[in-house]
Write an enzyme that holds these catalytic residues in place. Structure first.
Site, PDB file in Angstrom:
ATOM      1  N   GLU B  51      25.149  69.662 -49.418  1.00  0.00           N
ATOM      2  CA  GLU B  51      24.862  68.533 -48.528  1.00  0.00           C
ATOM      3  C   GLU B  51      23.396  68.094 -48.559  1.00  0.00           C
ATOM      4  OE1 GLU B  51      26.981  70.982 -48.021  1.00  0.00           O
ATOM      5  OE2 GLU B  51      27.940  70.826 -46.062  1.00  0.00           O
ATOM      6  N   ASN B  52      22.492  69.040 -48.782  1.00  0.00           N
ATOM      7  CA  ASN B  52      21.066  68.702 -48.746  1.00  0.00           C
ATOM      8  C   ASN B  52      20.589  67.992 -50.015  1.00  0.00           C
ATOM      9  OD1 ASN B  52      21.472  71.039 -50.189  1.00  0.00           O
ATOM     10  ND2 ASN B  52      19.611  72.039 -49.523  1.00  0.00           N
TER      11      ASN B  52
END
Lengths: 232, 223
Positions: B51-52
């Protein structure tokens, strides 16, 4: 041009008033502007609305949880308002359970896109995320190309506290690896962007214009983290 | 209650990882699903997304060799592999909502026979932890779940209808529990593979929803 370089973190955050919306990035302990958050904690601004991925952790590092514990935050906007494990009772969790702090829970991608919308002058956007869940209740729904979406609004900030790897004196920023995370979108979504620099601040012209992650026009203040500052 | 051995978490995650196809973009949830990255098939190139904004990361970094700036969704230090790319958080979720993720593997509290699942909120506790789960569940091409078949108290987690607030409706395609592998179709839960020594009846006894035995049901595959 007036220099963007400030001599201290305290000086760089000295004018953040009570009631401001303050954005601070970071994900998995990387890219957190800990020196600026520590300075804002010392400065003592209150009644803040804080925008962050989470509401602080249990370790002793400085993060948004430090300001929450100090009673500086009245509302948290984030993607986690409960701990991933019930044993992880952070200051936020304790205060939230006692109704001492307000919170708005936002899915992580919606949180990121709301900030991007704010920075891009977009009045809102429709997303399939959260359709059919509690979080979509009360929101405008619209079917687009056969799929249901909900309307989400932009999320602007008054101040963004940013951690970057390198900058030039104009404020063009570069990040390293997963340090980038929310940093560029918060830097562009806030009215005033204040940056702590991990590696170095170089002269204008030294950074390749094709490798700038945030253009300096968005950046207002720069502070180099001194050797005795917080790097991790 | 049977005392027969159940499947280990690594075996459950290995089994789901066997379904990954060459060049799939795979997102692994925090906790048990990260074990999926331990299953290596030399014939398949898997692109792990976090996600990052990390697209194409490698195995966990050895102690002392961590790059402090490189973490996965669980905050673990992972390694860079050739071809890796980094984007910011809004672009990372644009990739998710845009349908680029072939499969997301998550944990859950409950899964229902219509594919609904719940993994973000316990109503008796205030607040919830969504992270990127709702974006991934709504927008990835497939949702796989890895979870224990029953709660610690022995209550079923494979239900006719979720009791807890859902993360996304009708999302789950494949589910590995410590008792077997289940597909979710318009006919509900289909038992595809059963833990060694377990019968359909024994697994059904620990399940609220009705299970259908697949016509090609077999013993759980470990490789």
């Amino acid at each position: 041009m007036k220099s963007k370089i400030y001599d201290s973190f305290d000086h760089a955050v000295s004018d953040i008033p009570d009631g401001s919306t303050v954005m601070s990035p970071g994900f998995g302990q990387v890219g957190v502007p800990r020196n600026l958050l520590a300075a804002l904690n010392r400065q003592g601004a209150k009644q803040l609305t804080a925008v962050s991925n989470n509401a602080g952790t249990l370790d002793d590092k400085i993060d948004i949880g430090t300001l929450i514990e100090a009673g500086q935050v009245k509302k948290m906007i984030c993607a986690f308002t409960a701990p991933t494990h019930p044993s992880q009772v952070t200051p936020f969790v304790r205060m939230y359970n006692n109704d001492e702090i307000d919170a708005e829970l936002v899915p992580q991608g919606t949180l990121a896109e709301r900030m991007r919308a704010a920075s891009a002058g977009i009045g809102g956007f429709y997303t399939p995320t959260s359709v059919g869940t509690e979080l979509a209740e009360g929101k405008e729904h619209r079917e687009i190309n056969g799929r249901m979406h909900v309307l989400e609004y932009p999320l602007p900030g008054d101040f963004a506290l940013i951690r970057a790897w390198r900058a030039d004196t104009f404020g063009n920023l570069q990040f390293r690896m997963a340090q980038r995370n929310f940093n560029p979108i918060m830097a562009t979504a806030a009215a005033v962007t204040i940056v702590e620099i991990e590696d170095k601040i170089v002269e204008v012209g030294e950074l390749d214009p094709d490798h700038i992650h945030v253009p300096g026009v968005y950046v207002n203040r720069l502070v180099k983290i001194p050797s005795d500052g917080i790097f991790e | 209650m049977s005392e027969k051995p159940k499947l280990e978490r690594q075996a459950m995650c290995d089994r789901l990882a066997m379904e990954f196809q060459d060049e799939w973009i795979v997102n692994l949830g925090v906790g048990m699903p990260t074990l999926c990255s331990n299953y290596i098939d030399p014939n398949k190139e898997i692109i792990f997304h976090s996600e990052n904004g990390v697209i194409g990361y490698g195995p966990l970094a050895d102690e002392g060799k961590e790059d402090k700036h490189l973490v996965n969704a669980g905050g673990q230090n992972v390694t860079a592999v050739p071809g890796m790319a980094i984007v910011h958080h809004a672009d990372s979720f644009a990739l998710i909502r845009g349908g680029m993720v072939d499969v997301t593997v998550m944990g859950a509290y409950e899964v229902a026979e219509n594919g609904d699942f719940a993994n973000w909120r316990i109503p008796t506790r205030k607040g919830g932890g969504i992270g990127g789960a709702m974006d991934l569940a709504a927008c990835a091409k497939r949702v796989f779940i890895a979870m224990e078949h029953t709660t610690r108290e022995g209550n079923p987690r494979l239900l006719k209808k979720c009791n807890l607030p859902v993360t996304a409706p009708s999302a789950v395609k494949l589910l590995a529990t410590d008792l077997g592998l289940f597909e979710i179709t318009s006919d509900g839960f289909i038992l595809k593979e059963y833990a060694p020594g377990w019968t359909l009846e024994e697994i059904q006894a620990q399940t609220e929803a009705e299970l259908t035995l697949s016509s090609d049901a077999q013993e759980f595959r470990f490789r």
